[in-house]
Design a protein around this motif. Structure first.
Motif, mmCIF file in Angstrom:
data_model
loop_
_atom_site.group_PDB
_atom_site.id
_atom_site.type_symbol
_atom_site.label_atom_id
_atom_site.label_comp_id
_atom_site.label_asym_id
_atom_site.label_seq_id
_atom_site.Cartn_x
_atom_site.Cartn_y
_atom_site.Cartn_z
ATOM 1 N N THR A 243 98.209 101.205 86.457
ATOM 2 C CA THR A 243 97.298 100.228 85.863
ATOM 3 C C THR A 243 96.445 99.561 86.943
ATOM 4 O O THR A 243 96.918 99.273 88.041
ATOM 5 C CB THR A 243 98.102 99.152 85.111
ATOM 6 O OG1 THR A 243 98.858 99.778 84.083
ATOM 7 C CG2 THR A 243 97.187 98.115 84.492
ATOM 8 N N CYS A 244 95.192 99.298 86.626
ATOM 9 C CA CYS A 244 94.249 98.698 87.577
ATOM 10 C C CYS A 244 94.811 97.418 88.190
ATOM 11 O O CYS A 244 95.248 96.511 87.488
ATOM 12 C CB CYS A 244 92.928 98.398 86.869
ATOM 13 S SG CYS A 244 91.709 97.575 87.934
ATOM 14 N N LEU A 245 94.816 97.355 89.504
ATOM 15 C CA LEU A 245 95.225 96.160 90.240
ATOM 16 C C LEU A 245 94.023 95.227 90.324
ATOM 17 O O LEU A 245 93.007 95.570 90.928
ATOM 18 C CB LEU A 245 95.705 96.554 91.635
ATOM 19 C CG LEU A 245 96.382 95.490 92.485
ATOM 20 C CD1 LEU A 245 97.690 95.035 91.843
ATOM 21 C CD2 LEU A 245 96.656 96.052 93.883
ATOM 22 N N LYS A 246 94.117 94.046 89.709
ATOM 23 C CA LYS A 246 92.958 93.165 89.599
ATOM 24 C C LYS A 246 93.020 91.943 90.509
ATOM 25 O O LYS A 246 91.987 91.446 90.955
ATOM 26 C CB LYS A 246 92.806 92.702 88.149
ATOM 27 C CG LYS A 246 92.522 93.826 87.173
ATOM 28 C CD LYS A 246 92.386 93.299 85.756
ATOM 29 C CE LYS A 246 92.083 94.421 84.777
ATOM 30 N NZ LYS A 246 91.963 93.924 83.375
ATOM 31 N N ASP A 247 94.215 91.424 90.750
ATOM 32 C CA ASP A 247 94.340 90.161 91.472
ATOM 33 C C ASP A 247 94.903 90.356 92.876
ATOM 34 O O ASP A 247 95.700 91.265 93.131
ATOM 35 C CB ASP A 247 95.259 89.204 90.699
ATOM 36 C CG ASP A 247 94.731 88.892 89.312
ATOM 37 O OD1 ASP A 247 93.500 88.737 89.185
ATOM 38 O OD2 ASP A 247 95.540 88.825 88.362
ATOM 39 N N THR A 248 94.482 89.491 93.791
ATOM 40 C CA THR A 248 95.021 89.486 95.145
ATOM 41 C C THR A 248 96.530 89.307 95.103
ATOM 42 O O THR A 248 97.050 88.453 94.382
ATOM 43 C CB THR A 248 94.387 88.352 95.962
ATOM 44 O OG1 THR A 248 92.981 88.592 96.105
ATOM 45 C CG2 THR A 248 95.017 88.243 97.345
ATOM 46 N N LEU A 249 97.246 90.122 95.866
ATOM 47 C CA LEU A 249 98.694 89.974 95.978
ATOM 48 C C LEU A 249 98.981 88.965 97.091
ATOM 49 O O LEU A 249 98.490 89.113 98.214
ATOM 50 C CB LEU A 249 99.347 91.313 96.298
ATOM 51 C CG LEU A 249 99.148 92.423 95.267
ATOM 52 C CD1 LEU A 249 99.888 93.687 95.697
ATOM 53 C CD2 LEU A 249 99.604 91.982 93.892
ATOM 54 N N LYS A 250 99.778 87.946 96.759
ATOM 55 C CA LYS A 250 100.043 86.868 97.713
ATOM 56 C C LYS A 250 101.540 86.786 97.993
ATOM 57 O O LYS A 250 102.340 86.690 97.083
ATOM 58 C CB LYS A 250 99.529 85.535 97.151
ATOM 59 C CG LYS A 250 98.024 85.527 96.916
ATOM 60 C CD LYS A 250 97.554 84.177 96.359
ATOM 61 C CE LYS A 250 96.044 84.165 96.143
ATOM 62 N NZ LYS A 250 95.560 82.867 95.630
ATOM 63 N N PHE A 251 101.886 86.812 99.270
ATOM 64 C CA PHE A 251 103.275 86.730 99.709
ATOM 65 C C PHE A 251 103.420 85.518 100.640
ATOM 66 O O PHE A 251 102.552 85.268 101.477
ATOM 67 C CB PHE A 251 103.685 87.988 100.459
ATOM 68 C CG PHE A 251 103.458 89.271 99.700
ATOM 69 C CD1 PHE A 251 104.424 89.790 98.858
ATOM 70 C CD2 PHE A 251 102.255 89.959 99.844
ATOM 71 C CE1 PHE A 251 104.215 90.977 98.170
ATOM 72 C CE2 PHE A 251 102.035 91.144 99.165
ATOM 73 C CZ PHE A 251 103.015 91.650 98.326
ATOM 74 N N ALA A 252 104.523 84.809 100.519
ATOM 75 C CA ALA A 252 104.753 83.625 101.352
ATOM 76 C C ALA A 252 106.167 83.646 101.912
ATOM 77 O O ALA A 252 107.130 83.958 101.198
ATOM 78 C CB ALA A 252 104.537 82.351 100.536
ATOM 79 N N GLY A 253 106.280 83.338 103.202
ATOM 80 C CA GLY A 253 107.581 83.249 103.838
ATOM 81 C C GLY A 253 108.159 81.851 103.710
ATOM 82 O O GLY A 253 107.423 80.867 103.643
ATOM 83 N N ASN A 254 109.473 81.753 103.690
ATOM 84 C CA ASN A 254 110.162 80.469 103.566
ATOM 85 C C ASN A 254 110.427 79.892 104.963
ATOM 86 O O ASN A 254 111.545 79.894 105.458
ATOM 87 C CB ASN A 254 111.462 80.661 102.786
ATOM 88 C CG ASN A 254 112.163 79.344 102.508
ATOM 89 O OD1 ASN A 254 111.557 78.280 102.585
ATOM 90 N ND2 ASN A 254 113.447 79.418 102.198
ATOM 91 N N HIS A 255 109.363 79.425 105.590
ATOM 92 C CA HIS A 255 109.438 78.868 106.943
ATOM 93 C C HIS A 255 108.557 77.627 106.972
ATOM 94 O O HIS A 255 107.559 77.541 106.256
ATOM 95 C CB HIS A 255 108.952 79.906 107.956
ATOM 96 C CG HIS A 255 109.064 79.483 109.387
ATOM 97 N ND1 HIS A 255 108.120 78.712 110.013
ATOM 98 C CD2 HIS A 255 110.012 79.737 110.321
ATOM 99 C CE1 HIS A 255 108.476 78.497 111.272
ATOM 100 N NE2 HIS A 255 109.625 79.107 111.484
#
Length: 215
Positions: free
Chosen positions: A34-46
């Motif tokens: 399926t079409c990827l539409k949104d920015t993928l956001k990852f955050a570290g727990n630091h």
């Protein structure tokens, strides 16, 4: 240093071999394209809040941005795997505090494993690998603190937090097509003390295993 895994990743419990577009004649794919539409956001727990963003253009990842508070500016690079299809549920981002982040994902079209290392230090270059043995694939089991990859003649293991490594040889160079990995490597089980692989040598399947020490 404390190793952290971003919460976005989720392993589906159903079969990953689904048909593309719903047509019975369409080739099987590793995951939903399926079409990827949104920015993928990852955050570290630091406390310095490290992050990685995967921006999207025309349904495909376009560029990678990563940084943390106090770094001074964002680091950015083009996403080089423009022919791949990425699904947000089949991608991991592992943070090694503010030392580096690692993106692991599998191409939905072929199941090929990819690995990207993103150092936060501006003096270090990012690196990309296209022969990843990722546990995103249900036939590959790799301890969460480790990543595994192959060069067709060996399987290599690396610890995210320390960079310590181990390896096991296949005993010969194999003609592995990474876009059809399970025709050559059926299954893998990697822990901090052992590597187990079922690999095709010639026309026969062989089980190889080795006790290891990361160093």
């Amino acid at each position: 240093m404390k190793l952290l895994i971003a919460p976005l990743f989720m392993i589906a419990t159903v079969s990953m071999l689904v048909s593309c577009g719903g047509s019975s004649s369409a080739p099987a794919t590793f995951c939903d394209t399926t079409c990827l539409k949104d920015t993928l956001k990852f955050a570290g727990n630091h406390k310095l809040e490290p992050f990685v963003y995967l921006s999207v253009k025309d349904c495909k990842p376009d560029s990678i941005i990563w940084s943390y508070k106090g770094l001074g500016s964002n680091r950015k690079t083009k996403f080089d795997y423009t022919s791949t299809s990425v699904n947000k549920d089949y991608i991991r981002c592992i943070f090694n505090d503010t030392s580096a982040a690692f993106i692991l994902f599998n191409d939905c079209l072929t199941g090929r494993g990819f690995q990207i290392k993103l150092p936060f230090s501006k003096t270090e270059n990012f690196s990309m690998r296209t022969s990843g043995i990722n546990s995103i694939d249900p036939k590959f089991s790799v301890s969460e603190n480790l990543m595994a990859y192959t060069d067709r003649g060996n399987i290599y293991i690396e610890e995210f937090a320390t960079g310590k490594k181990a390896m096991m040889t296949f005993g010969e160079k194999l003609d592995i097509d990474y876009d059809a990995i399970h025709e050559h490597i059926d299954s893998v089980n990697v822990t901090n003390s052992r590597i187990w692989v079922k690999v095709k040598k010639g026309k026969e399947w062989a089980v190889l295993e080795k006790n290891i020490t990361l160093e």
